[in-house]
Design a protein around this motif. Structure first.
Motif, mmCIF file in Angstrom:
data_model
loop_
_atom_site.group_PDB
_atom_site.id
_atom_site.type_symbol
_atom_site.label_atom_id
_atom_site.label_comp_id
_atom_site.label_asym_id
_atom_site.label_seq_id
_atom_site.Cartn_x
_atom_site.Cartn_y
_atom_site.Cartn_z
ATOM 1 N N LEU A 125 0.809 -1.207 0.000
ATOM 2 C CA LEU A 125 0.000 0.000 0.000
ATOM 3 C C LEU A 125 0.843 1.257 0.000
ATOM 4 C CD1 LEU A 125 -2.819 1.219 0.142
ATOM 5 C CD2 LEU A 125 -2.718 0.980 2.628
ATOM 6 N N LEU A 139 1.513 3.114 -3.149
ATOM 7 C CA LEU A 139 0.458 3.909 -3.750
ATOM 8 C C LEU A 139 0.354 5.296 -3.147
ATOM 9 C CD1 LEU A 139 -2.412 1.251 -3.842
ATOM 10 C CD2 LEU A 139 -0.914 1.917 -5.725
ATOM 11 N N ALA A 192 -6.870 4.194 -3.436
ATOM 12 C CA ALA A 192 -5.795 4.112 -2.448
ATOM 13 C C ALA A 192 -6.251 4.670 -1.105
ATOM 14 C CB ALA A 192 -4.566 4.862 -2.951
#
Length: 260
Positions: A9, A12, A145
């Motif tokens: 993550l 992003l 995101a």
């Protein structure tokens, strides 16, 4: 929606959304000299900064002094993901180059929070409401995101200490650290603070709230948000005149908030 691992993550979390919230105070001092600017430029070019480079997310939300719900301020968090259960954030009073470092926040998973001793739990606040209400945002992130990040944060817990109280016209970091809390219900956060933030970032908290309606949150683990039960913890001077005078100064939890 599949929740990405934090390690993935973070890749992003590259976006804009900064440089629109100036610092609250101007620190006293002479203008930076040419020689110091040269040193700064040289250090910037030659020295590595792994802890700073590890910061991968920017969150904007609101805090208040534990025991003083009227003492509210916006807090700009720059977050490092340490692992799946622990994050840490440096907190500023703005998002411009001259923003003042207000404090730090440690963020842990629900799993780790449940392992804390009862007295320790009282120092932490939940993030469920901040996420679901839309008051916590990740400026500049694409919707996908943002949603994935907020799913990871929704059931975490934070311990926050502010060391520079710029919301109270303290142009230097004077006084002692203050334990901060997060909001837990509608009607607590000053609507004017929220409206001003939304305008600067061109976001709509009500729309964000609706978009996060599908995020599942768990009941708050007993012990968190202890202020709701009237258990206020703040530091206060007991004896001595300096925070770091060995053998002279001691700290203890205050029964009621002593404003910095």
């Amino acid at each position: 929606m599949k929740i990405l691992p934090l390690a993935a993550l973070t890749l992003l979390l590259v976006g804009c959304g900064g440089n629109n919230s100036p610092a609250n105070v101007n620190a006293p001092g002479a203008p930076t000299s040419p020689s110091l600017k040269v040193l700064e430029t040289g250090a910037d070019a030659l020295q590595s900064r792994p802890p700073i480079d590890a910061i991968s997310a920017y969150l904007d939300g609101f805090h208040f002094y534990n025991g003083d719900q009227n003492g509210q301020m916006e807090a700009h968090h720059y977050v490092t993901v340490l692992n799946e259960d622990v994050m840490q954030a440096v907190i500023y009073d703005g998002n411009t180059r001259d923003a003042k470092l207000m404090g730090v926040e440690y963020i842990i998973s629900e799993r780790l929070y449940k392992t804390l001793p009862p007295e320790e739990k009282k120092l932490w606040h939940s993030h469920q409401y901040e996420v679901k209400s839309g008051s916590l945002i990740a400026p500049g992130l694409p919707a996908t995101a943002d949603h994935a990040l907020m799913k990871r944060i929704a059931n975490t817990y934070g311990k926050t200490w502010h060391t520079w109280h710029t919301d109270r016209d303290k142009n230097l970091p004077m006084g002692i650290p203050a334990l901060m809390m997060g909001f837990t219900a509608d009607g607590q956060l000053d609507s004017r603070l929220l409206a001003d933030r939304d305008k600067r970032f061109d976001v709509d908290s009500k729309k964000i709230r609706a978009e996060r309606a599908d995020i599942v949150t768990h009941p708050v683990v007993p012990g968190a948000n202890a202020w709701e039960q009237g258990q206020v913890i703040q530091l206060k001077r007991v004896t001595g005149g300096g925070e770091h005078a060995h053998g002279e100064t001691h700290f203890a939890p205050a029964e009621q908030l002593k404003k910095p």
